[in-house]
Design an enzyme around this catalytic site. Structure first.
Site, PDB file in Angstrom:
ATOM      1  N   ASN A   1     -16.300  28.215 -23.291  1.00  0.00           N
ATOM      2  CA  ASN A   1     -16.847  27.011 -22.846  1.00  0.00           C
ATOM      3  C   ASN A   1     -16.583  27.079 -21.101  1.00  0.00           C
ATOM      4  O   ASN A   1     -15.780  27.595 -20.742  1.00  0.00           O
ATOM      5  CB  ASN A   1     -16.427  25.759 -23.401  1.00  0.00           C
ATOM      6  CG  ASN A   1     -16.812  25.640 -24.789  1.00  0.00           C
ATOM      7  OD1 ASN A   1     -17.794  25.958 -25.180  1.00  0.00           O
ATOM      8  ND2 ASN A   1     -15.940  24.827 -25.478  1.00  0.00           N
TER       9      ASN A   1
ATOM     10  N   LYS B   1     -16.375  30.379 -29.552  1.00  0.00           N
ATOM     11  CA  LYS B   1     -16.663  29.643 -28.235  1.00  0.00           C
ATOM     12  C   LYS B   1     -15.854  30.064 -26.884  1.00  0.00           C
ATOM     13  O   LYS B   1     -14.855  30.427 -27.152  1.00  0.00           O
ATOM     14  CB  LYS B   1     -16.242  28.046 -28.571  1.00  0.00           C
ATOM     15  CG  LYS B   1     -17.455  27.174 -29.460  1.00  0.00           C
ATOM     16  CD  LYS B   1     -18.530  27.002 -28.751  1.00  0.00           C
ATOM     17  CE  LYS B   1     -18.377  25.597 -28.392  1.00  0.00           C
ATOM     18  NZ  LYS B   1     -19.877  25.255 -27.703  1.00  0.00           N
TER      19      LYS B   1
ATOM     20  N   TYR C   1      -9.867  -6.165  12.380  1.00  0.00           N
ATOM     21  CA  TYR C   1      -9.100  -5.917  11.293  1.00  0.00           C
ATOM     22  C   TYR C   1      -9.107  -6.846   9.928  1.00  0.00           C
ATOM     23  O   TYR C   1      -9.046  -8.015  10.538  1.00  0.00           O
ATOM     24  CB  TYR C   1      -7.670  -5.497  11.442  1.00  0.00           C
ATOM     25  CG  TYR C   1      -6.895  -4.960  10.200  1.00  0.00           C
ATOM     26  CD1 TYR C   1      -7.178  -3.816   9.966  1.00  0.00           C
ATOM     27  CD2 TYR C   1      -6.173  -5.923   9.467  1.00  0.00           C
ATOM     28  CE1 TYR C   1      -6.429  -3.124   8.721  1.00  0.00           C
ATOM     29  CE2 TYR C   1      -5.610  -5.561   8.519  1.00  0.00           C
ATOM     30  CZ  TYR C   1      -5.630  -4.226   8.061  1.00  0.00           C
ATOM     31  OH  TYR C   1      -5.048  -3.701   6.711  1.00  0.00           O
TER      32      TYR C   1
ATOM     33  N   THR D   1     -39.183  26.935 -11.027  1.00  0.00           N
ATOM     34  CA  THR D   1     -39.599  25.612 -10.661  1.00  0.00           C
ATOM     35  C   THR D   1     -39.629  24.714 -11.846  1.00  0.00           C
ATOM     36  O   THR D   1     -40.308  25.202 -13.001  1.00  0.00           O
ATOM     37  CB  THR D   1     -40.937  25.587  -9.924  1.00  0.00           C
ATOM     38  OG1 THR D   1     -42.068  25.981 -10.781  1.00  0.00           O
ATOM     39  CG2 THR D   1     -40.663  26.283  -8.354  1.00  0.00           C
ATOM     40  N   HIS D   2     -39.327  23.616 -12.159  1.00  0.00           N
ATOM     41  CA  HIS D   2     -39.362  22.844 -13.388  1.00  0.00           C
ATOM     42  C   HIS D   2     -38.390  23.483 -14.181  1.00  0.00           C
ATOM     43  O   HIS D   2     -38.975  23.111 -15.496  1.00  0.00           O
ATOM     44  CB  HIS D   2     -41.073  22.468 -13.839  1.00  0.00           C
ATOM     45  CG  HIS D   2     -41.518  22.026 -12.795  1.00  0.00           C
ATOM     46  ND1 HIS D   2     -41.969  20.807 -12.223  1.00  0.00           N
ATOM     47  CD2 HIS D   2     -42.460  22.841 -11.797  1.00  0.00           C
ATOM     48  CE1 HIS D   2     -42.925  20.656 -11.211  1.00  0.00           C
ATOM     49  NE2 HIS D   2     -43.299  21.915 -11.160  1.00  0.00           N
TER      50      HIS D   2
ATOM     51  N   SER E   1       0.847  -1.150   0.037  1.00  0.00           N
ATOM     52  CA  SER E   1       0.195  -0.029   0.028  1.00  0.00           C
ATOM     53  C   SER E   1       0.963   1.321  -0.321  1.00  0.00           C
ATOM     54  O   SER E   1       0.455   2.223   0.072  1.00  0.00           O
ATOM     55  CB  SER E   1      -0.956  -0.048   1.281  1.00  0.00           C
ATOM     56  OG  SER E   1      -0.146  -0.019   2.425  1.00  0.00           O
TER      57      SER E   1
ATOM     58  N   ASN F   1      -2.557  -2.533  13.261  1.00  0.00           N
ATOM     59  CA  ASN F   1      -3.727  -2.281  13.085  1.00  0.00           C
ATOM     60  C   ASN F   1      -4.484  -0.915  14.140  1.00  0.00           C
ATOM     61  O   ASN F   1      -5.303  -0.224  13.402  1.00  0.00           O
ATOM     62  CB  ASN F   1      -4.876  -3.407  13.976  1.00  0.00           C
ATOM     63  CG  ASN F   1      -4.222  -4.736  13.119  1.00  0.00           C
ATOM     64  OD1 ASN F   1      -3.931  -4.513  11.764  1.00  0.00           O
ATOM     65  ND2 ASN F   1      -4.872  -5.827  13.531  1.00  0.00           N
TER      66      ASN F   1
ATOM     67  N   GLN G   1      -7.551  -1.917   4.077  1.00  0.00           N
ATOM     68  CA  GLN G   1      -6.499  -1.097   3.203  1.00  0.00           C
ATOM     69  C   GLN G   1      -7.023  -0.537   1.800  1.00  0.00           C
ATOM     70  O   GLN G   1      -6.350   0.403   1.570  1.00  0.00           O
ATOM     71  CB  GLN G   1      -5.365  -2.156   3.081  1.00  0.00           C
ATOM     72  CG  GLN G   1      -3.981  -1.370   1.908  1.00  0.00           C
ATOM     73  CD  GLN G   1      -2.786  -2.408   2.199  1.00  0.00           C
ATOM     74  OE1 GLN G   1      -2.203  -2.517   3.115  1.00  0.00           O
ATOM     75  NE2 GLN G   1      -2.622  -3.082   0.943  1.00  0.00           N
TER      76      GLN G   1
ATOM     77  N   SER H   1     -12.307  26.827 -27.986  1.00  0.00           N
ATOM     78  CA  SER H   1     -12.417  25.644 -28.756  1.00  0.00           C
ATOM     79  C   SER H   1     -11.381  25.820 -29.928  1.00  0.00           C
ATOM     80  O   SER H   1     -11.055  26.965 -30.441  1.00  0.00           O
ATOM     81  CB  SER H   1     -13.987  25.568 -29.457  1.00  0.00           C
ATOM     82  OG  SER H   1     -13.833  24.971 -30.729  1.00  0.00           O
TER      83      SER H   1
HETATM   84  N1  ARG Z   1      -1.242  -1.292   5.363  1.00  0.00           N
HETATM   85  C1  ARG Z   1      -2.205  -1.850   6.364  1.00  0.00           C
HETATM   86  C2  ARG Z   1      -3.497  -1.067   5.774  1.00  0.00           C
HETATM   87  O1  ARG Z   1      -3.421   0.170   5.299  1.00  0.00           O
HETATM   88  C3  ARG Z   1      -1.834  -1.509   7.501  1.00  0.00           C
HETATM   89  C4  ARG Z   1      -2.387  -2.469   8.785  1.00  0.00           C
HETATM   90  C5  ARG Z   1      -1.881  -3.801   8.544  1.00  0.00           C
HETATM   91  N2  ARG Z   1      -2.313  -4.690   9.391  1.00  0.00           N
HETATM   92  C6  ARG Z   1      -2.194  -5.761   9.389  1.00  0.00           C
HETATM   93  N3  ARG Z   1      -2.519  -6.695  10.326  1.00  0.00           N
HETATM   94  N4  ARG Z   1      -1.892  -6.344   8.353  1.00  0.00           N
HETATM   95  O2  ARG Z   1      -4.621  -1.423   6.444  1.00  0.00           O
END
Ligand code: ARG
Length: 459
Positions: free
Chosen positions: A286, A284, A318, A156-157, A24, A111, A323, A278
């Protein structure tokens, strides 16, 4: 090679595909500042409670500051094999300070760490959003003040309904964005609990002080249930719902700008700064910025539905699914902030075309209701009957291709003999808007009072 965080249990390293789906760092590097801030608070608490020695805490503190400065200077190397921001920071800390780095994670899990970092990020974003909304509101208030008695058609409308004032129309949006701002404040107050110290899910056997870290990080209190703390993403969902409602408001005005700036309406001139041309049609100009603001709501709503769908049915606590929370929120936040800035610029720069607005305000039998009200007031006619008489007059005018004030008194009397010359006074658009002096109505006096209220609020 096996992982340095959990390699003890593993005989081999991950497949390349595993690394690709798992990492990530590509997006959660945006949490670097929050991650380091959280770690500093955690380390200070571990020192204060005697869980770590002062010298370890000092080494960690200094090391984290170095990591932060490297990240801010752009010299930090983010590694996908280290998966996420948490492990990238910790790994660099170990390079810098050695073994003490390994003690930072005492009484903590990724976590509660990620729950903390993300919460801090969203909290910052809510604060930025509050500022952007306030700036946008002031732009509308300035337009409202300048056009407090500028008449325009109310619809309205999308059919002509009754004359209103430009100022009143602008202030309608101030009300919407004020509610958005109030939702931002509500969401911030509700989310402001610290998950840090929930550890993996069950709490910890170390004598930590969660109140201390909560206070250091600007939270009102630590969260009361560790299972909830690591599995809750309500704060992100609430941010996205606030963002979706706000983007919906933006899209409605964006749509009005697209319509109003067209050659058929000519209600408003957008500044060159927020328009495009344009490549083929030389005439134009826009309203691209307005169109893009109108479109941004699509991805912001998409993010809300996306994260709701990720969270739906997840068992406690979790799961790695979570993620997938960040990209949705980052994208929605970026889109919303850009849309707000673009809208603020467009609103500040746009010029209402008073003459065209006035002409349109008087067309389409817009003062028919004023005529009916006059019949009720002057001739003591029941409103239903007045409606019928007025409708007959509208049909007469329509047949002749003219507007209501163009009918003669004789024409009017042929429909109801009680009508007198005085009726013509209520058929003008200025009289019409001035007469709507009920609280919250469109009268210039009412608009000025509301402008004054908002200027005080925004000062
Ligand atoms: N990269 C993880 C996330 O964004 C961090 C937490 C990971 N925790 C785990 N138990 N794998 O959620």
């Amino acid at each position: 090679s096996s992982n340095q965080m959990w390699g003890g249990r593993f005989a081999s390293g991950p497949d390349a595909i595993m690394e690709a789906i798992n990492a990530s760092i590509g997006f959660d590097k945006r949490l670097a500042r929050q991650d380091i801030e959280g770690s500093r608070a955690h380390a200070a608490m571990l020192g204060a409670t005697g869980i770590l020695t002062d010298s370890d805490v000092e080494a960690i503190r200094e090391g984290l500051l170095t990591v932060l400065s490297e990240i801010e200077a752009g010299s930090f190397t983010f590694r996908a094999d280290l998966e996420d921001i948490h492990m990238n920071v910790e790994n660099r800390l170990r390079e810098l300070i050695g073994d003490a780095a390994g003690r930072l994670h005492t009484a903590r899990s990724r976590n509660d760490q990620v729950a903390l970092d993300f919460r801090l990020w969203v909290r910052d974003q809510l604060d930025a959003l509050e500022g952007a909304l306030t700036a946008l509101m002031s732009a509308y208030v300035a337009q409202a003040e300048a056009g407090a008695d500028m008449v325009m058609p109310g619809f309205t409308h999308l059919q002509t309904a009754q004359p209103v004032t430009w100022g009143h129309h602008m202030l309608a949006y101030v009300e919407m964005f004020a509610r958005d701002r109030s939702r931002v404040r509500d969401a911030r107050a509700r989310m402001n609990e610290s998950p840090l110290g929930a550890a993996a899910l069950a709490g910890t056997s170390f004598p930590i002080d969660r109140h201390m870290t909560a206070q250091a990080l600007g939270f009102d209190r630590p969260s009361a249930n560790s299972l909830d703390a690591v599995s809750d993403r309500d704060f992100a969902l609430e941010f996205l719902s606030v963002a979706s409602i706000c983007a919906t408001h933006l899209s409605r005005f964006a749509e009005e700008l697209v319509i109003w700036s067209s050659a058929q309406f000519r209600f408003v001139t957008l500044s060159d700064r927020f328009s495009t041309g344009s490549s083929i049609m030389p005439q134009k100009k826009n309203p691209d910025a307005a169109e893009l603001v109108r479109a941004k709501v699509g991805r912001i709503n998409g993010a809300l539905v996306g994260l709701l769908t990720v969270m739906k049915g997840l068992p406690l606590t979790y799961s790695k699914d979570m993620q997938e929370d960040k990209e949705q929120v980052f994208d929605a936040a970026d889109s919303l902030m850009l849309a707000l800035a673009a809208m603020e610029g467009m609103v500040r720069d746009m010029t209402p075309r008073a003459e065209n607005l006035r002409a349109a305000a008087g067309s389409g039998f817009s003062t028919a209701t004023d005529l009916a009200d006059w019949l009720v007031r002057t001739l003591d006619m029941p409103f239903r009957e007045a409606h019928h008489v007025t409708g007959t007059l509208v049909r007469m005018a329509e047949d002749r291709g003219c507007d209501l004030p163009d009918l003669s008194l004789e024409d009017m009397r042929s429909v109801n003999a009680g009508i007198t010359q005085g009726v013509f006074e209520v058929l003008g658009v200025d009289n019409s808007v001035a007469s709507r002096a009920s609280y919250g109505g469109t009268s210039p006096a009412g608009v000025r009072a509301q402008v004054a209220r908002w200027k005080e609020d925004l000062a």
